[in-house]
Scaffold this active site. Structure first.
Site, short mmCIF file in Angstrom:
data_model
loop_
_atom_site.label_atom_id
_atom_site.label_comp_id
_atom_site.label_asym_id
_atom_site.label_seq_id
_atom_site.Cartn_x
_atom_site.Cartn_y
_atom_site.Cartn_z
N ASP A 97 27.84 21.52 -25.38
CA ASP A 97 28.20 20.57 -24.34
C ASP A 97 29.02 19.48 -25.03
OD1 ASP A 97 28.59 19.18 -22.03
OD2 ASP A 97 26.48 19.07 -21.45
N TRP A 98 29.80 18.77 -24.25
CA TRP A 98 30.81 17.85 -24.81
C TRP A 98 30.15 16.71 -25.59
CZ3 TRP A 98 32.44 21.99 -23.09
CH2 TRP A 98 33.78 22.31 -22.93
#
Ligand code: BGC
Length: 681
Positions: free
Chosen positions: A214-215
């Site tokens: 995930d970012w």
């Protein structure tokens, strides 16, 4: 290749002819990929227009796997037309608490239903040669401190509640990519968890795709690669600029650990094996070949949204809305009698298409409930509008008293009133949880005042999770849960209120009377960055059933304009040997006067078990559309896995012999037929 080259692109390699994987968010449509939602939701960015489909929770309310497949296919077609290769979707995390800010994105509280939806979505996307990313693995069930929270979850709850949708996406749909979650599970960041990424995903489930972070969810080089995380996002200059902002670190994001320099240095120092790097590259390339990115690069096309895509969005919005209450058969409105309708509320003249954050899609146009009601009512019905109450955080300067009085006066002189309430994408959003289950300021009072002025008041709710209704539910004869219905929300509301379509959605989450009744209450949001999932496997209706707590509306509930009769239950064989399959047959008849669809639900109760089990669990469902008088016989197959529970002592799934009850019904609390069988040696 282990680190991105930009906000939404993996690193290309020109020398070797390897293109970048170009990504975009999901899951409800294709979102602008220019940067974080803080950037792309700002007016300054050149907009990317795509079809806004209903929220995930709405899609789950349709219980229609073919519809989800069609939606996913349409989204993938639009991704390709926009020159993208990968859609960051679906979100399959379980709705553990009504307060989770991202409940609207996921498929509700039940792992079986979520799994069916996840499989359909992944098949639809991959069928178009687009890479999905099943997210967020695992247990991203709260936004509160999502980057730091350490969740203590017992193995059984992981296996029975939080894993099944991921597992089905991997094993049944052959998912090409999985995104790790931000949070920690049992002391380890998800991006650094060998238990999650290697032992579970790859060894137990046979996952052959790649894991994308995930970012900004990575915190080390060697630990991340060793755990089995393959592609760190974002990367390059965009990542450096983003990490340099104080807010990013304050939130708890980190990244930049799998850059070329760091990985090569770690290999040279003997901290990371070259073979582990090669393996990650191989996994990424394998998926790129499978998706056809070398053979058929996705070039931008002229047409993004087609008439077919819009039709799917409209059908989805219509099928997904749930008629919670309809006393005295107020609905559908009869245009011959209902000559004037007052449409009121902060979600009436604005299309609340989705919740906030990375999933919010910008449609070219959207139909508001007010417009949709006018269209469905036609020339014979006078439809008028009053704001009634401003949405909290919007429209500063509205005189609250004056706005309410105006709406009440309008309701008093109309045949019926429709109050459209709910949240905005700022109030219900990724990044923060809701502070309570209550409607935003002023909306409860508005409903109560309108209902006092007009007996024929319908409340339409635009929200992605349960809301408190106790302050007015007794005064209001009809309530329609519209969720976030995407760009066609208004058409669906209009068609349902005037009976151009019959409601068929069913709740994928329990609606508690009050937050104190919800099963995670007392075990959420944790303290000192630690939360105990003390509710274990008793999430949602599993816990309400066990504690005999009366919900406001139970899991699986949803009314129709017609009626359905159940009969002819068959269960065979009555004694099944270990490893065998049980066949269930049910007859359903539309016994009313209108065409409508019923979602037939099959629950199972394990009567004798060495470990506690929920009083019932969903194991099958079918959505059937029937003409008046039409009968259909449905069959369900319960395979050995449907009988099993996860025994942490054995470290495996076990089906114990003994009696099982088969419960077939129209909701989890409206069981119409009961039967049984036993599992023998
Ligand atoms: C979200 C993901 C999303 C990613 C990229 C993250 O903050 O949790 O769901 O795909 O951003 O926008």
């Amino acid at each position: 290749m282990l680190s991105g080259s930009g906000w939404m692109e993996s690193a290309p390699n020109e020398r070797l002819g390897i293109p970048a994987i170009k990504m975009a968010d999901g899951p409800m449509g294709v979102r602008n990929w220019a940067g974080s939602s803080a950037v792309t939701n700002a007016a300054a960015t050149a907009p990317v227009y795509a079809t806004a489909f209903p929220a995930g929770i709405a899609m789950a309310s349709s219980w229609d796997v073919d519809l989800v497949l069609a939606e996913a296919r349409a989204i993938a077609q639009q991704a390709k037309a926009l020159g993208r290769d990968m859609i960051l979707a679906p979100t399959v995390n379980i709705a553990r608490t009504p307060l989770w800010g991202r409940n609207f994105e996921g498929y509700g509280e039940d792992p079986y239903l979520a799994a069916r939806m996840a499989v359909a979505y992944v098949r639809g996307v991959q069928g178009e040669g687009v890479i999905p990313s099943v997210k967020h693995f695992a247990a991203n069930n709260q936004e509160f401190e999502r980057h730091r929270i350490d969740e203590a979850i017992d193995l059984r709850a992981l296996q029975e509640i939080y894993f099944p949708a991921f597992r089905a996406a991997v094993q049944e749909a052959g998912a090409w990519a999985v995104m790790n979650a931000y949070n920690k599970v049992n002391g380890r960041w998800c991006a650094e968890s060998p238990f999650l990424l290697t032992e579970t995903l790859r060894k137990r489930w046979g996952f052959e795709g790649f894991v994308v972070s995930d970012w900004g969810s990575t915190y080390s080089t060697a630990g991340t690669i060793d755990a089995g995380m393959d592609l760190e996002m974002p990367g390059g200059e965009r990542m450096r600029a983003w990490l340099a902002r104080p807010e990013t670190r304050q939130a708890g994001n980190d990244g930049g650990w799998l850059t070329e320099e760091k990985v090569l240095a770690a290999v040279a120092a003997g901290e990371v094996k070259q073979s582990a790097v090669d393996e990650s590259v191989r996994r990424i390339l394998r998926v790129m070949f499978k998706a056809g990115l070398f053979d058929h690069p996705h070039a931008r096309g002229e047409v993004v949204e087609t008439a077919e895509h819009r039709a799917i969005a409209r059908r989805a919005a219509t099928e997904s809305m749930v008629l919670l209450k309809n006393e005295g058969r107020l609905l559908p409105f009869d245009p011959a009698k209902t000559r004037s309708v007052a449409v009121i509320g902060p979600a009436a003249a604005v299309a609340r298409t989705g919740g906030g954050g990375s999933s919010l899609v910008r449609p070219r146009d959207a139909v508001t409930p007010f417009a949709g009601i006018k269209e469905a009512g036609g020339a014979r019905v006078e439809v008028s509008y009053a704001l009634g109450a401003a949405m909290e955080g919007e429209e500063a300067g509205v005189d609250a008293r004056g706005a309410r009085d105006e709406a009440v006066a309008l309701a008093a002189r109309s045949n019926a009133a429709v109050v459209v309430v709910g949240y905005s994408s700022r109030l219900e959003s990724e990044g923060h949880d809701r502070a309570s289950m209550d409607l935003p300021a002023g909306q409860d009072d508005l409903i109560a005042a309108v209902a006092a002025a007009n007996r024929n008041t319908v409340v339409v709710v635009a929200a992605g999770a349960p809301i408190t209704m106790t302050r007015w539910i007794e005064q209001v004869p009809a309530v329609l849960q519209a969720w976030y219905g995407g760009q066609e929300v208004g058409h669906a509301v209009g068609d349902l209120l005037f009976g151009l379509a019959s409601p068929s959605g069913k709740l994928p989450v329990t609606f508690p009377r009050r937050i104190e009744d919800s099963t995670a209450f007392g075990h959420y949001p944790g303290e000192n960055l630690h939360v105990e999932y003390g509710d274990g496997i008793f999430v949602g209706y599993r816990g309400f059933d066990r504690g005999r707590v009366e919900p406001l509306f139970p899991f699986g509930h949803g009314l129709s304009y017609t009626t359905f009769e159940y009969g002819g239950l068959t269960v065979s064989p009555p004694k099944v040997k270990a490893g065998g399959t049980v066949e269930i047959g049910v007859r359903v008849r539309n016994s009313g006067a209108r065409t409508g669809a019923e979602v037939v639900q099959l629950y199972l109760r394990d009567v004798e078990s060495s470990l506690p089990r929920p009083p019932k669990e969903l194991k099958g469902f079918a959505r059937v559309e029937l003409q008046p008088g039409e009968t259909r016989t449905l069959t369900f197959a319960l395979d050995p896995a449907a009988l099993a529970f996860f025994d942490p002592g054995k470290g495996d799934w076990v089906a114990e012999k003994g009696a099982f009850e088969v419960l077939v019904g129209s909701s989890s609390r409206d069981i119409r037929l009961e039967g049984g069988f036993s599992l023998v040696d």
